[in-house]
Scaffold this motif. Structure first.
Motif, short mmCIF file in Angstrom:
data_model
loop_
_atom_site.label_atom_id
_atom_site.label_comp_id
_atom_site.label_asym_id
_atom_site.label_seq_id
_atom_site.Cartn_x
_atom_site.Cartn_y
_atom_site.Cartn_z
N LYS A 141 5.89 -2.09 7.06
CA LYS A 141 6.03 -2.10 5.60
C LYS A 141 4.99 -1.63 4.61
CE LYS A 141 9.68 -5.74 6.00
NZ LYS A 141 10.07 -7.23 5.82
N ASN A 142 4.08 -1.55 5.02
CA ASN A 142 2.69 -1.01 4.54
C ASN A 142 2.18 -2.25 3.53
OD1 ASN A 142 2.80 1.50 5.72
ND2 ASN A 142 2.58 2.68 3.81
N THR A 143 2.23 -3.27 4.20
CA THR A 143 2.05 -4.45 3.37
C THR A 143 1.10 -5.49 4.23
OG1 THR A 143 4.21 -4.38 2.42
CG2 THR A 143 3.04 -6.36 2.15
N VAL A 144 0.29 -6.10 3.35
CA VAL A 144 -0.58 -7.18 3.88
C VAL A 144 -0.38 -8.35 3.09
CG1 VAL A 144 -2.46 -6.59 2.54
CG2 VAL A 144 -2.95 -7.83 4.64
N TYR A 145 -0.50 -9.54 3.84
CA TYR A 145 -0.03 -10.85 3.25
C TYR A 145 -1.35 -11.76 3.30
CZ TYR A 145 4.53 -8.81 3.97
OH TYR A 145 5.61 -8.14 4.18
N ALA A 150 0.77 -1.14 -0.08
CA ALA A 150 -0.12 0.06 -0.09
C ALA A 150 0.89 1.27 -0.02
CB ALA A 150 -0.96 0.12 1.24
N SER A 151 0.47 2.28 -0.58
CA SER A 151 1.12 3.36 -0.82
C SER A 151 0.57 4.38 0.32
CB SER A 151 0.67 4.18 -2.10
OG SER A 151 -0.50 4.56 -2.47
N GLY A 152 1.16 5.16 0.84
CA GLY A 152 0.59 6.41 1.74
C GLY A 152 1.06 6.16 3.09
N ARG A 153 0.91 7.07 3.89
CA ARG A 153 1.35 6.83 5.40
C ARG A 153 0.22 6.67 6.26
NH1 ARG A 153 3.78 12.87 6.32
NH2 ARG A 153 1.97 13.00 4.82
N THR A 154 -0.92 6.41 5.54
CA THR A 154 -2.17 6.09 6.32
C THR A 154 -2.43 4.73 6.42
OG1 THR A 154 -3.58 6.54 4.62
CG2 THR A 154 -3.02 8.42 6.05
#
Length: 122
Positions: A76-80, A24-28
């Motif tokens: 890491k702004n990432t979901v798996y 995901a992009s962005g800081r939110t």
């Protein structure tokens, strides 16, 4: 505004495993619940799994419970989506989505990725 990009799809034999990622992009990112959905050919898109913003709450469709695991790394702004014991019925395009609550309904999510193809061969 959140932009989502899935990766990790591919071709795998029945019984095998894959791990999907959604960046995901962005800081939110940390403010959003995240979900995984899938759409098989000729079928409607269906819920697979969801996770709350902290990762402490997770939900699964009955069809994947015990085989799939959703997780997130907020640093890491990432979901798996770890998918084990795959079968032919898991073949679909997998989408990640971001929303306010970890729900099974699509209307809970306002942002969607473009999808990644998962094909399970027998």
């Amino acid at each position: 505004q959140v932009q989502l990009v899935e990766s990790g799809g591919g071709l795998v034999q029945a019984g095998g495993s894959l791990r999907l990622s959604c960046a995901a992009s962005g800081r939110t990112f940390v403010r959003y619940a995240m979900g995984w959905f899938r759409q098989a050919p000729g079928k409607e898109r269906e819920f697979v799994a969801a996770i709350g913003w902290s990762g402490g709450v997770t939900y699964y469709a009955d069809s994947v419970k015990g085989r799939f695991t959703i997780s997130r790394d907020n640093a890491k702004n990432t979901v798996y989506l770890q998918m084990n014991s795959l079968n032919v019925g898991d073949t679909a395009v997998y989408y990640c989505a971001a929303g306010n609550y970890p729900r099974a309904g699509e209307d809970a999510y306002g942002y969607w990725g473009q999808g990644t193809q998962v094909t399970v061969s027998s």
